[in-house]
Scaffold this motif. Structure first.
Motif, PDB file in Angstrom:
ATOM      1  N   LEU A 177       0.856  -1.176   0.000  1.00 14.72           N
ATOM      2  CA  LEU A 177       0.000   0.000   0.000  1.00 14.72           C
ATOM      3  C   LEU A 177       0.902   1.240   0.000  1.00 14.72           C
ATOM      4  CD1 LEU A 177      -2.848   1.228   0.155  1.00 14.72           C
ATOM      5  CD2 LEU A 177      -2.663   1.135   2.658  1.00 14.72           C
ATOM      6  N   ILE A 178       0.733   2.075  -1.021  1.00 15.36           N
ATOM      7  CA  ILE A 178       1.531   3.293  -1.152  1.00 15.36           C
ATOM      8  C   ILE A 178       0.640   4.480  -0.814  1.00 15.36           C
ATOM      9  CG2 ILE A 178       2.946   4.690  -2.701  1.00 15.36           C
ATOM     10  CD1 ILE A 178       3.354   2.193  -4.415  1.00 15.36           C
ATOM     11  N   ASP A 251      -4.525   2.276  -8.515  1.00 18.27           N
ATOM     12  CA  ASP A 251      -4.356   3.659  -8.066  1.00 18.27           C
ATOM     13  C   ASP A 251      -5.683   4.191  -7.536  1.00 18.27           C
ATOM     14  OD1 ASP A 251      -3.095   6.005  -7.538  1.00 18.27           O
ATOM     15  OD2 ASP A 251      -2.997   6.691  -9.622  1.00 18.27           O
ATOM     16  N   GLU A 252      -5.587   5.025  -6.502  1.00 20.97           N
ATOM     17  CA  GLU A 252      -6.774   5.601  -5.847  1.00 20.97           C
ATOM     18  C   GLU A 252      -7.747   4.507  -5.423  1.00 20.97           C
ATOM     19  OE1 GLU A 252      -6.438   8.356  -4.833  1.00 20.97           O
ATOM     20  OE2 GLU A 252      -4.992   9.274  -6.178  1.00 20.97           O
ATOM     21  N   VAL A 253      -7.214   3.490  -4.761  1.00 17.12           N
ATOM     22  CA  VAL A 253      -8.042   2.369  -4.315  1.00 17.12           C
ATOM     23  C   VAL A 253      -9.057   2.820  -3.274  1.00 17.12           C
ATOM     24  CG1 VAL A 253      -6.543   1.625  -2.411  1.00 17.12           C
ATOM     25  CG2 VAL A 253      -7.895  -0.081  -3.665  1.00 17.12           C
ATOM     26  N   GLY A 254      -8.815   3.952  -2.624  1.00 20.28           N
ATOM     27  CA  GLY A 254      -9.756   4.477  -1.637  1.00 20.28           C
ATOM     28  C   GLY A 254     -11.071   4.907  -2.257  1.00 20.28           C
ATOM     29  N   ASP A 255     -11.103   5.083  -3.587  1.00 22.17           N
ATOM     30  CA  ASP A 255     -12.338   5.471  -4.276  1.00 22.17           C
ATOM     31  C   ASP A 255     -13.137   4.259  -4.752  1.00 22.17           C
ATOM     32  OD1 ASP A 255     -11.650   8.126  -3.953  1.00 22.17           O
ATOM     33  OD2 ASP A 255     -10.628   8.244  -5.895  1.00 22.17           O
ATOM     34  N   LEU A 256     -12.679   3.053  -4.458  1.00 20.06           N
ATOM     35  CA  LEU A 256     -13.365   1.842  -4.917  1.00 20.06           C
ATOM     36  C   LEU A 256     -14.689   1.679  -4.161  1.00 20.06           C
ATOM     37  CD1 LEU A 256     -12.530  -0.386  -6.957  1.00 20.06           C
ATOM     38  CD2 LEU A 256     -11.835  -1.775  -4.991  1.00 20.06           C
ATOM     39  N   PRO A 257     -15.808   1.472  -4.873  1.00 22.74           N
ATOM     40  CA  PRO A 257     -17.106   1.299  -4.194  1.00 22.74           C
ATOM     41  C   PRO A 257     -17.093   0.098  -3.250  1.00 22.74           C
ATOM     42  CG  PRO A 257     -17.415   1.664  -6.552  1.00 22.74           C
ATOM     43  CD  PRO A 257     -15.943   1.449  -6.337  1.00 22.74           C
ATOM     44  N   VAL A 288      -0.639  -7.524  -5.942  1.00 22.46           N
ATOM     45  CA  VAL A 288      -1.420  -6.285  -5.901  1.00 22.46           C
ATOM     46  C   VAL A 288      -0.619  -5.200  -5.197  1.00 22.46           C
ATOM     47  CG1 VAL A 288      -3.491  -5.164  -5.013  1.00 22.46           C
ATOM     48  CG2 VAL A 288      -3.638  -7.488  -5.938  1.00 22.46           C
ATOM     49  N   ILE A 289      -0.468  -4.079  -5.903  1.00 22.15           N
ATOM     50  CA  ILE A 289       0.075  -2.863  -5.293  1.00 22.15           C
ATOM     51  C   ILE A 289      -1.012  -1.812  -5.396  1.00 22.15           C
ATOM     52  CG2 ILE A 289       1.855  -1.079  -5.375  1.00 22.15           C
ATOM     53  CD1 ILE A 289       3.723  -3.060  -6.671  1.00 22.15           C
ATOM     54  N   ALA A 290      -1.391  -1.241  -4.274  1.00 22.58           N
ATOM     55  CA  ALA A 290      -2.460  -0.243  -4.248  1.00 22.58           C
ATOM     56  C   ALA A 290      -1.899   1.094  -3.772  1.00 22.58           C
ATOM     57  CB  ALA A 290      -3.595  -0.704  -3.334  1.00 22.58           C
ATOM     58  N   LEU A 313      -4.530  -5.161   2.342  1.00 25.10           N
ATOM     59  CA  LEU A 313      -3.700  -4.351   1.450  1.00 25.10           C
ATOM     60  C   LEU A 313      -2.468  -3.804   2.155  1.00 25.10           C
ATOM     61  CD1 LEU A 313      -6.432  -2.232  -0.390  1.00 25.10           C
ATOM     62  CD2 LEU A 313      -5.022  -4.041  -1.398  1.00 25.10           C
ATOM     63  N   ASN A 314      -2.585  -3.584   3.451  1.00 24.62           N
ATOM     64  CA  ASN A 314      -1.550  -2.881   4.203  1.00 24.62           C
ATOM     65  C   ASN A 314      -0.520  -3.832   4.813  1.00 24.62           C
ATOM     66  OD1 ASN A 314      -0.439  -0.454   5.095  1.00 24.62           O
ATOM     67  ND2 ASN A 314      -1.428  -0.617   7.103  1.00 24.62           N
ATOM     68  N   VAL A 315      -0.228  -4.922   4.115  1.00 20.38           N
ATOM     69  CA  VAL A 315       0.807  -5.853   4.607  1.00 20.38           C
ATOM     70  C   VAL A 315       2.149  -5.132   4.629  1.00 20.38           C
ATOM     71  CG1 VAL A 315       1.991  -8.031   4.177  1.00 20.38           C
ATOM     72  CG2 VAL A 315      -0.464  -7.832   3.719  1.00 20.38           C
ATOM     73  N   LEU A 316       2.491  -4.490   3.504  1.00 26.01           N
ATOM     74  CA  LEU A 316       3.677  -3.644   3.421  1.00 26.01           C
ATOM     75  C   LEU A 316       3.206  -2.268   2.968  1.00 26.01           C
ATOM     76  CD1 LEU A 316       5.946  -6.116   1.401  1.00 26.01           C
ATOM     77  CD2 LEU A 316       6.081  -5.677   3.861  1.00 26.01           C
ATOM     78  N   HIS A 317       3.783  -1.221   3.520  1.00 29.56           N
ATOM     79  CA  HIS A 317       3.337   0.098   3.085  1.00 29.56           C
ATOM     80  C   HIS A 317       4.504   1.075   3.001  1.00 29.56           C
ATOM     81  CE1 HIS A 317       3.238   0.834   7.486  1.00 29.56           C
ATOM     82  NE2 HIS A 317       3.508   2.081   7.146  1.00 29.56           N
ATOM     83  N   LEU A 318       4.347   2.031   2.093  1.00 23.34           N
ATOM     84  CA  LEU A 318       5.314   3.106   1.917  1.00 23.34           C
ATOM     85  C   LEU A 318       4.568   4.430   1.924  1.00 23.34           C
ATOM     86  CD1 LEU A 318       6.402   0.597  -0.018  1.00 23.34           C
ATOM     87  CD2 LEU A 318       8.041   2.307  -0.762  1.00 23.34           C
TER      88      LEU A 318
END
Length: 454
Positions: A177-178, A251-257, A288-290, A313-318
């Protein structure tokens, strides 16, 4: 990053430096400069041919008087994107022509009035300075081309930490998760992770979840079968299937319904999908990279994003720092993008003015790197000056500092800037930096300690 090797071309006989000499005068007087081999031509057409065949760093043009047709041809030669540093030799009376003066100050490094009696040594020094500046510019361009291959530019501590995290994350085959503001280059980081991972030979498929209509997102991501809905005339593969063996970047996975978040969660849990209108589960091998600029913790608390999906999604994050948190990178990026886009736009501009650089460093860059790219490209198209100004970039002219520094303070500041520039240019290779500055390693270490640059 691989070290760039530099060659010093255009060496004449017995190690002399070579310069092009475009002679458009009626004079038969020869010009001799110790240490220089001057390749004389008598027309702009021949000058173009010689410039194409030889890597001249500097060139002389003796112009007196100049016909209108010659002026147009000369201007074409001087304005060429690959032109060397030009030094014009002319008579004082020619400088009364405003158009000719404009031609000189917009396209030339310097000029001298004829005759050269008593000025030869000064001309030699000017040629040497122009030669050195052009070589430094070329060395910088080569380094920028290496940076361009990596698609990531920066030398500040925050971005260097991101580079280190990319290497670590790339070695692990887990969701990433970026996080970061819009325009910070999250997709570039996703590509860098993919290119350094074991999946680099597989496809990299990018999807902007915020740009797709809600009615099409499921079909775009997971595909559909023939007849699944009106207009589905044939089977369509989704982005996940297209990324088989590689990486899908959301990209912009936060906008996914919310209803589609369930499908994404299932894939992350089981590694399988179902096409829209299909009944068969398809097992896929996809990483998956989100990425998102949304505060997902807040979105989870407000019920706009599934908590279980967030943890998957937040297994690894930057976290990508915004441009305002990257001290020293703003000017580096500005020079990089100017060099990258200047040839594409065939601009007359040869660089960024000092005023523009000050404005660039003072500006907050709310749109981050994307905004900088847009401003640089627009300035290259719209500017009619030799150097890009703050106004060309759409930025306010910087306020002038009215303080008067003591000579000692000015020397100390210049010394520190020279140290920082040389160390940055050589990527902290102390031996190379000492050689560029013309000092010993011991002296360089002493100066670094003096200015607290260790």
């Amino acid at each position: 990053m691989n070290k760039v090797e530099y060659e010093w071309p255009c060496q004449g006989q017995e190690g002399q430096r070579k310069a092009l000499f475009l002679d458009l005068s009626s004079s038969s007087e020869d010009i001799r400069l110790p240490g220089w081999q001057l390749d004389r031509v008598t027309s702009p057409a021949k000058a173009r041919m010689m410039l194409a065949q030889n890597g001249y760093e500097v060139a002389l043009a003796r112009v007196c008087p100049l016909k209108d047709s010659q002026r147009d041809e000369l201007e074409d030669v001087l304005c060429d994107n690959n032109a060397p540093a030009w030094i014009v030799l002319t008579r004082t009376e020619e400088l009364e022509d405003q158009d000719f003066c404009r031609l000189i100050y917009e396209n030339c490094y310097d000029f001298y009035t004829l005759p050269l009696d008593g000025k030869v040594s000064f001309l030699q020094a000017t040629l040497g300075h122009a030669y050195g500046i052009n070589r430094l510019r070329e060395m910088g361009e080569k380094q920028l081309s290496c940076l361009d291959e990596c698609q990531m530019v920066g030398a500040s501590q925050p971005i260097m930490q991101v580079f280190s995290q990319i290497r670590k994350v790339a070695a692990v085959d887990a969701p990433v998760l970026i996080l970061g503001e819009s325009g910070t280059g999250k997709e570039l980081i996703a590509r860098a992770i993919h290119q350094r991972s074991a999946r680099r030979k597989g496809p990299f498929i990018a999807v902007n979840c915020g740009a797709l209509p809600e009615t099409l997102i499921q079909s775009e991501l997971f595909g559909h079968e023939k007849g699944a809905f009106t207009g589905a005339l044939r089977r369509k593969l989704g982005r996940f299937e297209m990324a088989q063996g590689g990486t899908v970047f959301l990209d912009e996975v936060g906008d996914l319904p919310l209803e589609l978040q369930v499908n994404l969660l299932r894939f992350l849990q089981e590694g399988s999908i179902e096409r829209l209108g299909g009944e068969q589960s398809l097992n896929l091998d996809v990483r998956v990279i989100a990425a998102t600029h949304v505060d997902l913790d807040k979105a989870v608390a407000e019920g706009r994003f599934r908590e279980d999906l967030f943890y998957r999604l937040n297994v690894l994050h930057l976290r990508v720092p915004p441009l305002r948190e990257r001290p020293g990178d703003v000017e580096l990026l500005a020079r990089f993008f100017f060099q990258k886009f200047s040839l594409d736009h065939n601009s007359k501009a040869r660089g960024l003015s000092q005023q523009a650089l000050v404005a660039i460093n003072q500006y907050g860059w709310p749109g981050n790197v994307r905004e900088m790219i847009n401003r640089i490209r627009r300035a290259l198209v719209m500017s009619e000056n030799r150097l890009i100004s703050a106004e060309d970039l759409g930025l306010k002219s910087p306020k002038q500092d009215t303080r008067v520094l003591s000579l000692d303070a000015a020397r100390q500041g210049a010394e520190r800037e020279a140290l920082i520039a040389s160390l940055a240019f050589t990527q902290h290779n102390v031996s190379e930096a000492a050689r560029l500055l013309g000092v010993s390693r011991v002296t360089l270490y002493r100066l670094m300690d003096k200015h607290q640059l260790n």
